[in-house]
Motif scaffolding. Structure first.
Motif, PDB file in Angstrom:
ATOM      1  N   GLY A  71       0.798  -1.222   0.000  1.00 15.67           N
ATOM      2  CA  GLY A  71       0.000   0.000   0.000  1.00 15.67           C
ATOM      3  C   GLY A  71       0.830   1.272   0.000  1.00 15.67           C
ATOM      4  N   ALA A  72       2.061   1.186   0.491  1.00 11.83           N
ATOM      5  CA  ALA A  72       2.938   2.358   0.521  1.00 11.83           C
ATOM      6  C   ALA A  72       3.660   2.554  -0.807  1.00 11.83           C
ATOM      7  CB  ALA A  72       3.968   2.216   1.636  1.00 11.83           C
ATOM      8  N   CYS A  73       3.622   1.537  -1.660  1.00 11.28           N
ATOM      9  CA  CYS A  73       4.336   1.590  -2.943  1.00 11.28           C
ATOM     10  C   CYS A  73       3.445   2.147  -4.048  1.00 11.28           C
ATOM     11  CB  CYS A  73       4.787   0.184  -3.346  1.00 11.28           C
ATOM     12  SG  CYS A  73       5.784  -0.650  -2.102  1.00 11.28           S
ATOM     13  N   GLU A  74       4.087   2.738  -5.047  1.00  9.22           N
ATOM     14  CA  GLU A  74       3.324   3.156  -6.218  1.00  9.22           C
ATOM     15  C   GLU A  74       2.804   1.903  -6.910  1.00  9.22           C
ATOM     16  OE1 GLU A  74       4.964   5.919  -9.027  1.00  9.22           O
ATOM     17  OE2 GLU A  74       6.107   6.917  -7.440  1.00  9.22           O
ATOM     18  N   ASP A  75       1.577   1.964  -7.354  1.00  7.87           N
ATOM     19  CA  ASP A  75       1.004   0.823  -8.058  1.00  7.87           C
ATOM     20  C   ASP A  75       1.681   0.710  -9.417  1.00  7.87           C
ATOM     21  OD1 ASP A  75      -0.631  -1.321  -8.729  1.00  7.87           O
ATOM     22  OD2 ASP A  75      -2.215  -0.023  -9.510  1.00  7.87           O
ATOM     23  N   SER A  76       2.407  -0.383  -9.605  1.00  5.79           N
ATOM     24  CA  SER A  76       3.085  -0.581 -10.885  1.00  5.79           C
ATOM     25  C   SER A  76       3.117  -2.059 -11.216  1.00  5.79           C
ATOM     26  CB  SER A  76       4.519  -0.035 -10.842  1.00  5.79           C
ATOM     27  OG  SER A  76       5.336  -0.870 -10.045  1.00  5.79           O
ATOM     28  N   ALA A  77       3.275  -2.346 -12.493  1.00  6.25           N
ATOM     29  CA  ALA A  77       3.355  -3.733 -12.954  1.00  6.25           C
ATOM     30  C   ALA A  77       4.579  -4.416 -12.343  1.00  6.25           C
ATOM     31  CB  ALA A  77       3.408  -3.780 -14.477  1.00  6.25           C
ATOM     32  N   VAL A  78       5.661  -3.681 -12.170  1.00  4.57           N
ATOM     33  CA  VAL A  78       6.891  -4.262 -11.620  1.00  4.57           C
ATOM     34  C   VAL A  78       6.667  -4.723 -10.171  1.00  4.57           C
ATOM     35  CG1 VAL A  78       9.294  -3.765 -11.020  1.00  4.57           C
ATOM     36  CG2 VAL A  78       8.342  -2.879 -13.144  1.00  4.57           C
ATOM     37  N   ILE A  79       6.004  -3.913  -9.391  1.00  2.00           N
ATOM     38  CA  ILE A  79       5.731  -4.268  -7.988  1.00  2.00           C
ATOM     39  C   ILE A  79       4.758  -5.446  -7.937  1.00  2.00           C
ATOM     40  CG2 ILE A  79       4.654  -3.489  -5.828  1.00  2.00           C
ATOM     41  CD1 ILE A  79       7.480  -2.382  -6.248  1.00  2.00           C
ATOM     42  N   ARG A  80       3.701  -5.404  -8.723  1.00  2.00           N
ATOM     43  CA  ARG A  80       2.736  -6.512  -8.730  1.00  2.00           C
ATOM     44  C   ARG A  80       3.407  -7.821  -9.152  1.00  2.00           C
ATOM     45  NH1 ARG A  80      -0.329  -2.421 -10.965  1.00  2.00           N
ATOM     46  NH2 ARG A  80      -0.212  -3.335 -13.044  1.00  2.00           N
TER      47      ARG A  80
END
Length: 93
Positions: A71-80
């Motif tokens: 939740g603290a991270c920017e929503d991105s394909a890399v994180i997902r």
């Protein structure tokens, strides 16, 4: 009463992946004592700390333990993808 190092508090919260909205809890607790948290120092450090937490390699490693919060991270394909890969690795063990 001990003084709070808001820079260190922000760094710690960022490194733990605590969502930025949690700062409102500090505001409420400080208000009870007629104090004001140092928002500028906190968020300057928070942004630095959360970068290390939201590193895809770190997210992958945490996901491998079975518990990760992004939740603290920017929503991105890399994180997902890091989350998916980490959970997949956990399930294969």
């Amino acid at each position: 009463m001990a003084r709070i190092d808001w820079f260190q508090a922000g760094m710690s919260d960022g490194r733990l992946g605590i969502e930025p909205s949690y700062f409102s809890v500090y505001e409420q607790l400080c208000a009870r004592r007629s104090k004001t948290p140092d928002r500028e120092a906190y968020f300057a450090a928070y942004r630095e700390g959360v970068r290390s937490y939201c590193n895809p390699k770190n997210i992958y490693q945490i996901a491998r333990t079975g518990a990760v919060a992004i939740g603290a991270c920017e929503d991105s394909a890399v994180i997902r993808k890091a989350v998916q890969d980490g959970f997949a690795n956990l399930l294969e063990q």
